[in-house]
Scaffold this active site. Structure first.
Site, PDB file in Angstrom:
ATOM      1  N   LYS A 127       0.816  -1.228   0.000  1.00  0.00           N
ATOM      2  CA  LYS A 127       0.000   0.000   0.000  1.00  0.00           C
ATOM      3  C   LYS A 127       0.844   1.270   0.000  1.00  0.00           C
ATOM      4  O   LYS A 127       0.322   2.366  -0.254  1.00  0.00           O
ATOM      5  CB  LYS A 127      -0.928   0.005   1.206  1.00  0.00           C
ATOM      6  CG  LYS A 127      -0.221   0.066   2.551  1.00  0.00           C
ATOM      7  CD  LYS A 127      -1.234   0.073   3.690  1.00  0.00           C
ATOM      8  CE  LYS A 127      -0.547   0.108   5.050  1.00  0.00           C
ATOM      9  NZ  LYS A 127      -1.540   0.124   6.155  1.00  0.00           N
ATOM     10  N   TYR A 128       2.138   1.138   0.274  1.00  0.00           N
ATOM     11  CA  TYR A 128       3.012   2.318   0.310  1.00  0.00           C
ATOM     12  C   TYR A 128       3.680   2.592  -1.040  1.00  0.00           C
ATOM     13  O   TYR A 128       4.444   3.536  -1.164  1.00  0.00           O
ATOM     14  CB  TYR A 128       4.091   2.142   1.383  1.00  0.00           C
ATOM     15  CG  TYR A 128       3.525   2.009   2.772  1.00  0.00           C
ATOM     16  CD1 TYR A 128       2.986   3.103   3.447  1.00  0.00           C
ATOM     17  CD2 TYR A 128       3.540   0.781   3.433  1.00  0.00           C
ATOM     18  CE1 TYR A 128       2.465   2.988   4.732  1.00  0.00           C
ATOM     19  CE2 TYR A 128       3.023   0.640   4.711  1.00  0.00           C
ATOM     20  CZ  TYR A 128       2.486   1.747   5.356  1.00  0.00           C
ATOM     21  OH  TYR A 128       1.987   1.620   6.621  1.00  0.00           O
ATOM     22  N   ARG A 129       3.399   1.725  -2.032  1.00  0.00           N
ATOM     23  CA  ARG A 129       4.006   1.945  -3.349  1.00  0.00           C
ATOM     24  C   ARG A 129       3.491   3.247  -3.985  1.00  0.00           C
ATOM     25  O   ARG A 129       2.351   3.586  -3.819  1.00  0.00           O
ATOM     26  CB  ARG A 129       3.670   0.765  -4.285  1.00  0.00           C
ATOM     27  CG  ARG A 129       4.516  -0.476  -3.989  1.00  0.00           C
ATOM     28  CD  ARG A 129       4.368  -1.471  -5.096  1.00  0.00           C
ATOM     29  NE  ARG A 129       5.065  -2.706  -4.823  1.00  0.00           N
ATOM     30  CZ  ARG A 129       6.357  -2.924  -5.067  1.00  0.00           C
ATOM     31  NH1 ARG A 129       7.080  -1.935  -5.569  1.00  0.00           N
ATOM     32  NH2 ARG A 129       6.930  -4.087  -4.797  1.00  0.00           N
TER      33      ARG A 129
END
Length: 244
Positions: free
Chosen positions: A242-244
């Site tokens: 989700k941090y991409r």
């Protein structure tokens, strides 16, 4: 009251000139809105005004003001310990996590154990259970590394130079956090961390939130997700996607 801003900023020696200027601006704006009298009513009026700003600005201003209010209380300038809360609508709209300015963590605290726990999480991404299990024999100050032993897994983490001075006084103990040679409980650790975070104006943060701050900082520094997962002791990068 305004002279208190200068005294407050003088104690924040680790802040950059830009950060100090930002604090000064926010605090002067705070006093412009509430006047020279701090009360529950004046703080509610200020909180209502915060909704005009972006969520990131709201969080920055609340953090700066809470640190200032605690400073005034410590110095005996105000009789009550006041603290601001984020407007409810800001809490609901906060979908994506953002990198916070946690430079105040390096300042002195009335909760030194909670402070060190917070630093170990934000600087190394450690879990509270890993921190409590740390022995001084796991720390090598000369090579600036920390060994984490967990189940059958072992990982070696580089220690940031500022952390060395924090760890050095504890090297004659068995555990980094101990009483009579035995490690403290998780409940104790969470109480210390909670008290420290409230003192610094981040009552909404938790150990999990601080670990996320470590992840966000790593991403800001362009560290690969696989490398971040390795530092955190994760077997896959799924939880980091989700941090991409």
């Amino acid at each position: 009251m305004r002279e208190g801003i200068s005294a407050f900023l003088e104690e924040k020696q680790n802040l950059s000139s830009n950060s100090k200027q930002s604090y000064k601006y926010d605090l002067e704006q705070f006093l412009d809105l509430i006047g020279e009298r701090i009360s529950d009513t004046s703080l509610k009026i200020y909180q209502a005004q915060l909704s005009k700003f972006k969520i990131s600005a709201q969080k920055r201003k609340v953090s700066a003001c809470n640190q200032f209010l605690y400073f005034l209380y410590q110095k005996g300038k105000i009789g009550n310990f006041y603290r601001l809360e984020l407007p409810k609508q800001a809490e609901k709209k906060q979908d994506k996590s953002e990198l916070l300015d946690l430079s105040s963590f390096w300042q002195e605290s009335s909760f030194p154990e909670g402070r060190l726990i917070a630093l170990l999480i934000t600087e190394l991404g450690l879990l509270p259970s890993e921190i409590l299990a740390l022995k001084t024999s796991d720390v090598n100050l000369d090579f600036q590394v920390l060994r984490i032993n967990k189940a059958s897994q072992q990982r070696i983490l580089s220690l940031p130079t500022p952390l060395l001075a924090e760890l050095k006084p504890l090297m004659d103990q068995t555990y980094l956090f101990e009483r009579a040679g035995k490690s403290y409980s998780r409940q104790w650790a969470f109480r210390q961390l909670e008290s420290f975070l409230k003192e610094k104006g981040f009552p909404e943060l938790s150990a999990q939130g601080l670990r996320e701050q470590f992840i966000l900082r790593q991403i800001e520094e362009k560290v690969d997700l696989y490398e971040i997962a390795k530092k955190l002791g994760l077997k896959t990068v799924l939880t980091l996607e989700k941090y991409r």
